[in-house]
Design an enzyme around this catalytic site. Structure first.
Site, mmCIF file in Angstrom:
data_model
loop_
_atom_site.group_PDB
_atom_site.id
_atom_site.type_symbol
_atom_site.label_atom_id
_atom_site.label_comp_id
_atom_site.label_asym_id
_atom_site.label_seq_id
_atom_site.Cartn_x
_atom_site.Cartn_y
_atom_site.Cartn_z
ATOM 1 N N ASP A 49 -3.507 1.424 11.736
ATOM 2 C CA ASP A 49 -3.095 2.059 10.490
ATOM 3 C C ASP A 49 -4.223 1.840 9.501
ATOM 4 O O ASP A 49 -4.407 0.723 9.010
ATOM 5 C CB ASP A 49 -1.787 1.447 9.970
ATOM 6 C CG ASP A 49 -1.340 2.069 8.645
ATOM 7 O OD1 ASP A 49 -2.014 3.023 8.185
ATOM 8 O OD2 ASP A 49 -0.333 1.605 8.075
ATOM 9 N N LYS A 82 8.053 -0.065 14.261
ATOM 10 C CA LYS A 82 6.867 -0.769 13.784
ATOM 11 C C LYS A 82 7.352 -1.885 12.880
ATOM 12 O O LYS A 82 7.879 -1.615 11.807
ATOM 13 C CB LYS A 82 5.990 0.227 13.022
ATOM 14 C CG LYS A 82 4.697 -0.355 12.533
ATOM 15 C CD LYS A 82 3.921 0.691 11.744
ATOM 16 C CE LYS A 82 2.761 0.046 11.047
ATOM 17 N NZ LYS A 82 2.274 0.832 9.923
ATOM 18 N N GLU A 112 -2.661 5.970 12.241
ATOM 19 C CA GLU A 112 -1.772 6.226 11.104
ATOM 20 C C GLU A 112 -2.596 6.332 9.818
ATOM 21 O O GLU A 112 -3.512 5.534 9.603
ATOM 22 C CB GLU A 112 -0.767 5.069 11.019
ATOM 23 C CG GLU A 112 0.238 5.171 9.879
ATOM 24 C CD GLU A 112 1.199 3.969 9.879
ATOM 25 O OE1 GLU A 112 1.488 3.414 10.964
ATOM 26 O OE2 GLU A 112 1.623 3.563 8.785
ATOM 27 N N LYS A 128 10.344 5.032 6.476
ATOM 28 C CA LYS A 128 10.721 3.831 5.721
ATOM 29 C C LYS A 128 11.791 4.263 4.737
ATOM 30 O O LYS A 128 11.508 5.064 3.832
ATOM 31 C CB LYS A 128 9.515 3.299 4.952
ATOM 32 C CG LYS A 128 8.346 2.817 5.821
ATOM 33 C CD LYS A 128 7.079 2.692 4.984
ATOM 34 C CE LYS A 128 5.965 1.983 5.745
ATOM 35 N NZ LYS A 128 4.647 2.149 5.062
ATOM 36 N N ASP A 150 2.034 8.450 6.939
ATOM 37 C CA ASP A 150 2.880 7.437 6.299
ATOM 38 C C ASP A 150 2.828 7.666 4.781
ATOM 39 O O ASP A 150 3.729 8.301 4.224
ATOM 40 C CB ASP A 150 2.408 6.033 6.687
ATOM 41 C CG ASP A 150 3.117 4.939 5.911
ATOM 42 O OD1 ASP A 150 4.163 5.216 5.291
ATOM 43 O OD2 ASP A 150 2.639 3.777 5.906
ATOM 44 N N HIS A 205 -3.094 -6.235 2.881
ATOM 45 C CA HIS A 205 -2.172 -7.229 3.444
ATOM 46 C C HIS A 205 -2.824 -8.567 3.754
ATOM 47 O O HIS A 205 -2.192 -9.461 4.296
ATOM 48 C CB HIS A 205 -1.525 -6.698 4.732
ATOM 49 C CG HIS A 205 -0.676 -5.493 4.522
ATOM 50 N ND1 HIS A 205 -0.227 -4.700 5.551
ATOM 51 C CD2 HIS A 205 -0.172 -4.936 3.382
ATOM 52 C CE1 HIS A 205 0.501 -3.707 5.058
ATOM 53 N NE2 HIS A 205 0.542 -3.829 3.758
ATOM 54 N N SER A 259 0.876 -1.177 0.000
ATOM 55 C CA SER A 259 0.000 0.000 0.000
ATOM 56 C C SER A 259 0.909 1.221 0.000
ATOM 57 O O SER A 259 1.193 1.812 1.022
ATOM 58 C CB SER A 259 -0.925 -0.017 1.219
ATOM 59 O OG SER A 259 -0.213 0.134 2.421
ATOM 60 N N HIS A 287 9.167 -1.212 9.073
ATOM 61 C CA HIS A 287 9.328 -2.235 8.028
ATOM 62 C C HIS A 287 8.374 -1.935 6.869
ATOM 63 O O HIS A 287 7.634 -0.950 6.902
ATOM 64 C CB HIS A 287 9.014 -3.605 8.624
ATOM 65 C CG HIS A 287 7.567 -3.770 9.021
ATOM 66 N ND1 HIS A 287 6.971 -4.971 9.273
ATOM 67 C CD2 HIS A 287 6.568 -2.838 9.221
ATOM 68 C CE1 HIS A 287 5.695 -4.794 9.584
ATOM 69 N NE2 HIS A 287 5.433 -3.519 9.572
ATOM 70 N N GLU A 304 2.066 -9.323 7.300
ATOM 71 C CA GLU A 304 2.936 -8.840 8.372
ATOM 72 C C GLU A 304 2.880 -9.738 9.602
ATOM 73 O O GLU A 304 3.270 -9.329 10.700
ATOM 74 C CB GLU A 304 2.596 -7.382 8.707
ATOM 75 C CG GLU A 304 2.873 -6.462 7.512
ATOM 76 C CD GLU A 304 2.790 -4.985 7.816
ATOM 77 O OE1 GLU A 304 2.333 -4.614 8.920
ATOM 78 O OE2 GLU A 304 3.201 -4.186 6.952
ATOM 79 N N GLU A 364 -4.330 -2.283 9.466
ATOM 80 C CA GLU A 364 -3.540 -2.831 10.579
ATOM 81 C C GLU A 364 -4.149 -2.483 11.929
ATOM 82 O O GLU A 364 -4.524 -1.338 12.179
ATOM 83 C CB GLU A 364 -2.118 -2.233 10.540
ATOM 84 C CG GLU A 364 -1.432 -2.459 9.214
ATOM 85 C CD GLU A 364 -0.075 -1.780 9.123
ATOM 86 O OE1 GLU A 364 0.479 -1.371 10.171
ATOM 87 O OE2 GLU A 364 0.427 -1.670 8.000
HETATM 88 P P1 PGA Z 1 3.168 -1.345 2.940
HETATM 89 O O1 PGA Z 1 2.279 -0.982 4.192
HETATM 90 O O2 PGA Z 1 4.514 -1.741 3.368
HETATM 91 O O3 PGA Z 1 2.392 -2.459 2.281
HETATM 92 O O4 PGA Z 1 3.165 -0.116 2.055
HETATM 93 C C1 PGA Z 1 2.797 -0.663 5.440
HETATM 94 C C2 PGA Z 1 2.115 0.544 6.011
HETATM 95 O O5 PGA Z 1 1.206 1.116 5.381
HETATM 96 O O6 PGA Z 1 2.482 0.978 7.088
HETATM 97 ZN ZN ZN Z 2 1.048 2.816 6.971
#
Ligand code: PGA
Ligand code: ZN
Length: 426
Positions: free
Chosen positions: A244, A390, A287, A339, A314, A155, A43, A367, A207, A164
């Site tokens: 999230d 995270k 998030e 990230k 994010d 996911h 995502s 991650h 995840e 999440e």
């Molecule tokens: P992604 O999602 O690694 O699939 O982009 C993680 C997140 O949105 O925190």
């Molecule tokens: Zn996110």
């Protein structure tokens, strides 16, 4: 000079979803060795660095041989001979050689693996752990983990819109105790889901969180609350809850509304939903609660919450210093997810972290849903002293790789290791 890069090579390996990804090995004159792998998101924010993929039929189009070739034919000749410990210069060279705003020439995947392999080789040349290379010998704060234990959205193969649902074990005095609380609640959740929804409910998502056949946000929050209780802990004091939403994923451009739990909600109705859930379920972390093109809505929510829960960007901020600075300055967010592969190089991510921390914001080292056994983010979290990481459920090797490295760091630091009980979420 012993820190000079004398070998730099990329190759194609696999990530946790079975997709090809880029690995880079860097060796210095002094024999320092660094190896890093690029993770991959499902995502993704629209403004992230772009991964180079081969297309065609091999590996269903997901191959990264072009990115590997860019490492070997473009990056290696430019970087060999540079001083690896001057990592900002190395990263600047990567940015310069790529020459595009979104790293699309050599690929964000090639850039991130190269940049991280370089700092690891520099640390190894010095004979010190990576977190010390990053933060010096004062770096000793272990992070509070945000543990994603129910997976939805992009996911998982279920109907949860919210991506999440996280446990935040805050009632601990050290990282290993926080992790233990998380593992015990994860076990409680497994039992609760199996008893309530049948054995199929404990299959896991990308995840490592469970992917039960749920449809409603409240079902997931109820299950988490039950799990905390079953494990003998109290929601609100021992364990807080985070979500999230990754709301860009369920935002419909055509209607300008969000598809949540089978309903179509306006921005304001979604905001009301959060305001209703936060106090009832001890939600302390939200998030990407709105789509990434509605930054002002983050601000509306943050204002209405009055500090009851953190509002974190994010997809909104994609680890860019300019964006975190702008949205933090406007009071739209309390902090941002970091990230390295969203932006492409370690130094750029470090800039975003420093900007956040020096401006009173939170930085959460994170991650991706597509991961590898690479554990570099554990060192980044300790080295930059962010206090928060995270990295998924305490399950699946690519997630436990990070938790296990944090256990090693805690053990290595011994009595010097720090941990913030109850913070930074209260
Ligand atoms: P992604 O999602 O690694 O699939 O982009 C993680 C997140 O949105 O925190
Ligand atoms: Zn996110």
């Amino acid at each position: 000079m012993e820190f000079d890069i004398n070998y730099l090579r990329g190759l194609q390996v696999l990530d946790s979803r079975g997709n090809p990804t880029v690995e880079v090995v860097v060796v210095t004159e002094g024999g320092g060795y660094g190896r890093a792998m690029a993770p991959a998101g499902a995502s993704r924010g629209r403004r992230e660095a772009v991964d180079l993929r081969d297309g065609g039929s091999r590996f269903l189009g997901m191959g990264v041989l072009k990115a590997v070739e860019a490492v070997n034919k473009v990056l290696a000749p430019a970087l060999i001979g540079l001083n690896s410990s001057n990592y900002r210069l190395v990263d600047r060279k990567i940015i310069e050689v790529d020459g595009t705003p979104e790293k699309s020439r050599v690929g964000g995947n090639a850039c991130v693996a190269t940049s991280l392999a370089n700092i690891k080789a520099a640390a190894d040349t010095m004979g010190i752990p990576l977190f010390n290379f990053i933060g010096g010998f004062k770096a000793r704060l272990l992070p509070t983990p945000l543990m994603n234990v129910i997976n939805g959205g992009a996911h998982a193969g279920n109907e949860l819109s919210v991506q999440e649902f996280m446990l935040i074990p805050v009632g601990a005095d050290k990282f290993s105790e926080a992790l233990r609380i998380g593992v015990e609640v994860y076990g409680g959740l497994k039992k609760f889901l199996k008893d309530s929804y049948g054995p199929g409910a404990i299959n896991v998502g990308d995840e490592g969180g469970f992917a039960p056949p749920m449809r409603r946000v409240e079902e997931a929050l109820n299950a988490l609350t039950e799990a905390v209780r079953l494990a003998g802990y109290a929601v609100g004091s021992d364990v807080l809850i985070g979500m999230d939403a990754a709301a860009s994923q369920f935002y419909e451009e055509s209607s300008g509304k969000y598809r949540v739990d089978g309903r179509l909600l306006s921005h304001e109705e979604l905001l009301e939903m959060y305001l209703d859930l936060v106090p009832r379920y001890s939600v302390a972390y939200l998030e990407d609660p709105f789509n990434e093109d509605s930054p002002a809505m983050y601000g509306e929510l943050r204002k209405a919450l009055k500090g009851e829960a953190l509002v974190i960007g994010d997809d909104l901020t994609v680890t860019r210093e300019d964006l975190v600075s702008e949205y933090l300055g406007k009071g739209f967010i309390d902090g941002a997810i970091i990230k390295v592969n969203q932006v492409g190089t370690y130094s750029e991510a470090e800039n975003a972290v420093r900007r956040l921390l020096t401006s009173g914001g939170k930085a959460i080292i994170s991650h991706r849903s597509g991961e590898t056994e690479d554990n570099t983010i554990a060192h980044i979290a300790v080295g930059l002293e962010t206090g928060i990481i995270k990295t998924g459920a305490p399950a699946r090797g690519e997630r436990t790789a990070k938790y296990n490295e944090l256990l090693r760091i805690e053990d290595y630091l011994g009595d010097e290791a720090l941990f913030q009980r109850g913070r930074p979420f209260k």
